[in-house]
Design a protein around this motif. Structure first.
Motif, short mmCIF file in Angstrom:
data_model
loop_
_atom_site.label_atom_id
_atom_site.label_comp_id
_atom_site.label_asym_id
_atom_site.label_seq_id
_atom_site.Cartn_x
_atom_site.Cartn_y
_atom_site.Cartn_z
N MET A 407 0.81 -1.23 -0.13
CA MET A 407 -0.17 -0.08 -0.08
C MET A 407 0.71 1.25 -0.02
O MET A 407 0.55 2.18 -0.72
CB MET A 407 -0.85 -0.17 1.11
N ALA A 408 2.02 1.36 0.95
CA ALA A 408 2.63 2.33 0.97
C ALA A 408 3.42 2.85 -0.54
O ALA A 408 3.90 3.87 -1.12
CB ALA A 408 3.87 2.25 1.81
N SER A 410 2.49 1.65 -3.50
CA SER A 410 1.45 1.78 -4.55
C SER A 410 0.94 3.20 -4.31
O SER A 410 0.46 3.87 -5.41
CB SER A 410 0.44 0.69 -4.72
N TYR A 411 0.53 3.65 -3.46
CA TYR A 411 -0.20 4.81 -3.08
C TYR A 411 0.30 5.90 -2.32
O TYR A 411 -0.50 7.17 -1.80
CB TYR A 411 -1.65 4.51 -2.60
N GLY A 415 -1.43 5.58 0.72
CA GLY A 415 -1.30 4.40 1.24
C GLY A 415 -0.90 4.08 2.82
O GLY A 415 -1.42 3.35 3.44
N ASN A 419 -2.88 2.21 5.51
CA ASN A 419 -2.06 1.29 6.63
C ASN A 419 -2.63 1.81 8.15
O ASN A 419 -2.37 0.71 8.88
CB ASN A 419 -0.55 1.60 6.47
N VAL A 456 -7.86 -4.07 2.56
CA VAL A 456 -7.36 -3.06 1.68
C VAL A 456 -8.09 -3.03 0.44
O VAL A 456 -7.98 -1.97 -0.45
CB VAL A 456 -5.69 -2.99 1.34
N ASN A 459 -10.04 0.40 0.14
CA ASN A 459 -9.21 1.33 -0.20
C ASN A 459 -8.69 1.51 -1.68
O ASN A 459 -8.50 2.44 -2.14
CB ASN A 459 -7.93 1.50 0.83
N VAL A 460 -8.19 0.12 -2.22
CA VAL A 460 -7.67 0.32 -3.54
C VAL A 460 -8.93 0.89 -4.57
O VAL A 460 -8.51 1.60 -5.60
CB VAL A 460 -7.26 -1.37 -3.76
N THR A 535 -10.26 5.67 7.06
CA THR A 535 -9.46 6.35 6.29
C THR A 535 -9.71 7.76 5.54
O THR A 535 -9.03 8.57 5.36
CB THR A 535 -9.18 5.30 4.96
#
Length: 553
Positions: A407-408, A410-411, A415, A419, A456, A459-460, A535
Motif C-alpha cells: 500500500m505504501a 502503490s499509493y 497508502g 495502513n 485494503v 481502499n484500493v 481512512t
C-alpha cells in the motif's frame, strides 16, 4: 466538498478508541487471565492473599475480557462419546411398571392376579391369571398412552400395547423413541456443559455428532482422563427400599430386586427393590456440608414432586431401612426414624472434603440420563498449542507486513493512511472478539489473515477511483469526494456477498469452520468501517490542514 460533521468525527474516534480499549487486555493475556480467575474465586467465597494479589494485577476500571484460546492453540482434552440409548428406553419402561401395576390392580376382578415377567430390554411384560380377559387388560393399559411431546411426533402416542398369549406387552412407539433420543441428547449436552463450566474451564466445545454421539473439547484441561473422570461419572442418585442385608456377593436378589455393594463397609451388600422411590432427577439443590460429627457430607433438597414422594414413603415406612444409592453403590442405608415432610436431607459417608464437594457439583448439575461410552479420546499438549500460536503469529505478521509495504509503495501518503486504518481494523477485530467472548482457533487466525488481505480492497477501489477523477481535471477536493461516492456501491456489493458466505459457514458448519466464519464476518464489518470512515477521516484531516492544490495518489 469534503466535510465530516463534528458529531460524526467524535463517533468514529469513540468507536475506534472503544475497540482498542477492549483489545488491549489481550496484550497482557496471562496477567488478565489470572486476574479473572482470582475475581471468580473471590466471588465464590474463597479468600487469601494470593487471590487478592492476583485480582489486583489488573485495574478494575479496564475491560478484563480476553479472547479465549481454542483447543488447537492452548492444548486440552478431546472426547467423542456415544450415548447408550437402549438403557434409556429400558429405564422409561421400567418407570412405567408401578403405574401399570396399580392400573391392573384396579381391574383385578376382570384380569385376576398380575405378575411382571422378564423380557427384552425394550418391552414391559405383565402376565395376568385370566387369559380370556387379556383384551380387557390391554385396553386398560392403553389408557395410559399420551401424545408424543415433539413436533415430529404430532398425532402419535408414546406407547403401543399388545397381547402375547396371557401377557400384556408394552413398547415405546418409534415416534416416542425418536423424541426420547432427542431429549436425552439435549439433556446430556446441558448436563455436561454445566459440569464442565462449574469446575472452571473455559469455552468448551460441546456439540451433538450424528444421532447419538457427543463431541467434547475442553481447552486448558490437563488430560483426557481428567475430563473423563468428571464427565464419565453418571452421578445417578436413587433412593430404594431395602429388602435385606447380606455379606454374600453372589446372593440372588430375587425378581425385580438388585444387589448393590456398600460404599463404606467392605464385604457388605444390600438387596434393594430395583425401582427407586425417588431419583436424583428430582433434586433441586445439593451443597457440601458437614454432619453432626464434623465429617464431610452433602445436603440435598427435592422439588415439590420428589418431596411429596419422599415424604409419603417415610411416613408409611417408619422403622424400615432406606438405601441411598449412588451409581449402584449404597452410600448409606439409614433406618427411617420419623416422617420427613420437607423433602430435604443429608448424605453421609466416608467422604473427604474434596469428594463431598465434587459429589455436590455432580448432583447439582444433574445425573446423566444414560451411560456414555468414549469412542475417541485425545490429549493435546500446550507445547503443540504454542507452536500453533507461533506459526499463526508469523503468518499474520508476514501478511501484515506485505500489505503495508504494497500500500505504501502503490499509493504513497494515501497508502500510509490506509495502513493506519488497517492497524485500527485489526485492533477492532480483536476488540470485538474479546467483547463477545469468542474462542480463537487456528482457522480463526486464518480468517484474520484473510481479512488483512481483504481489508485494503476497499481502499484500493477508492484510490483508483480518485486517480480516475484526477485525470478529468477535477480539483483534489472534488476528486476525493467522487472517489468515495462512486466506489461505495462496489465496496458494499463485494463485502455483502463475502459476508453472506460467512453467515452460511457459521449456520451450516461447526467447530473450526464456525471459528473461521466468526473472524471473517467480524473482519468484513470492521474493514468496511475503517475503509469508508477511518481512512476517509485521515484524508479529510490531512486535506484541511495542508490544503494542497494537487495530490498524487
Amino acid at each position: 466538498m469534503l466535510h465530516f460533521p463534528l458529531w460524526k468525527r467524535v463517533l468514529i474516534w469513540a468507536l475506534c478508541a472503544l475497540g482498542i480499549l477492549f483489545a488491549m487486555p489481550n496484550l497482557f493475556y496471562e496477567r488478565v487471565e489470572s486476574h479473572n480467575d482470582a475475581v471468580k474465586s473471590l466471588e465464590a467465597g474463597q479468600s487469601g492473599p494470593e487471590l487478592e494479589s492476583a485480582a489486583a494485577r489488573w485495574p478494575d476500571w479496564m475491560p478484563a475480557t480476553i479472547i479465549n484460546l481454542g483447543l488447537d492453540l492452548r492444548g486440552g482434552a478431546h472426547l467423542l462419546a456415544e450415548v447408550q440409548m437402549e438403557d434409556v428406553y429400558a429405564s422409561r419402561l421400567d418407570a412405567m411398571w408401578p403405574e401399570v401395576r396399580d392400573l391392573l390392580r384396579e381391574e383385578r376382578e376382570t384380569v385376576g392376579t398380575i405378575r411382571r415377567q422378564d423380557g427384552a430390554a425394550d418391552e414391559l411384560r405383565v402376565r395376568i391369571s385370566t387369559p380370556d380377559n387379556i383384551q380387557a387388560a390391554v385396553q386398560a393399559v392403553r389408557g395410559m398412552a399420551q401424545p408424543v411431546s415433539s413436533l415430529s411426533g404430532v398425532g402419535q402416542m408414546n406407547i403401543e400395547v399388545s397381547a402375547d398369549g396371557d401377557e400384556v406387552v408394552v413398547r415405546l412407539t418409534d415416534a416416542e423413541r425418536v423424541a426420547t433420543q432427542n431429549r436425552t441428547i439435549q439433556q446430556s449436552l446441558e448436563i455436561i456443559r454445566r459440569r464442565v463450566d462449574e469446575v472452571g474451564t473455559r469455552e468448551p466445545t460441546i456439540q451433538r455428532q450424528g444421532t447419538d454421539r457427543i463431541l467434547i473439547q475442553v481447552p486448558g484441561i490437563g488430560s483426557a482422563e481428567e475430563l473423563k473422570s468428571l464427565i464419565g461419572t453418571t452421578a445417578r442418585l436413587t433412593f430404594h427400599p431395602v429388602v435385606r442385608r447380606t455379606d454374600n456377593a453372589e446372593a440372588a436378589p430375587g425378581a425385580r430386586n438388585a444387589l448393590y455393594p456398600s460404599m463404606d463397609q467392605e464385604g457388605t451388600y444390600y438387596v434393594v427393590e430395583q425401582t427407586p422411590v425417588v431419583t436424583g432427577e428430582e433434586l433441586t439443590d445439593a451443597q457440601p456440608a458437614f454432619d453432626q460429627n464434623g465429617r464431610p457430607a452433602v445436603n440435598f433438597r427435592f422439588d415439590p414432586t420428589g418431596a411429596r414422594k419422599f415424604g409419603n414413603y417415610t411416613a408409611e415406612n417408619i422403622g424400615s431401612p432406606f438405601a441411598i444409592v449412588l451409581d449402584e453403590e449404597v452410600i448409606s442405608a439409614p433406618v427411617i426414624q420419623d416422617h420427613i415432610p420437607g423433602g430435604s436431607g443429608i448424605i453421609t459417608g466416608n467422604f473427604t472434603v474434596e469428594e463431598s464437594t465434587e459429589l455436590a457439583v455432580l448432583l447439582r448439575a444433574g445425573a446423566l440420563p444414560a451411560e456414555m461410552v468414549f469412542l475417541e479420546e485425545r490429549t493435546i499438549g500446550p507445547e503443540l498449542g504454542q507452536d500453533s500460536i507461533e506459526a499463526g503469529r508469523i503468518a499474520s505478521l508476514v501478511a501484515f507486513a506485505g500489505v503495508l509495504v504494497f500500500m505504501a509503495a502503490s499509493y504513497g501518503l494515501f497508502g500510509l493512511f490506509a495502513n493506519l486504518a488497517l492497524l485500527t481494523n485489526v485492533a477492532l477485530i480483536f476488540g470485538l472478539l474479546s467483547a463477545i467472548g469468542a474462542t480463537l482457533t487456528l482457522p480463526g487466525i486464518a480468517g484474520i489473515v484473510l481479512t488483512i488481505g481483504m481489508a485494503v480492497d476497499a481502499n484500493v477501489l477508492v484510490f483508483e477511483r480518485i486517480r480516475e477523477e484526477l485525470k478529468t481535471a477535477k480539483g483534489p477536493s472534488r476528486a476525493i469526494d467522487l472517489g468515495y461516492e462512486k466506489a461505495f456501491s462496489a465496496i458494499l456489493d463485494a463485502n455483502i456477498t463475502t459476508f453472506i458466505a460467512a453467515v452460511i459457514l457459521f449456520a451450516m458448519g461447526s467447530g473450526p469452520v464456525r471459528g473461521f466464519a466468526v473472524t471473517l464476518g467480524l473482519g468484513i464489518m470492521t474493514s468496511v468501517f475503517t475503509a469508508l470512515f477511518v481512512t476517509r477521516l485521515f484524508v479529510i484531516m490531512w486535506f484541511e490542514r495542508r490544503r494542497p492544490k494537487t495530490i498524487a495518489v
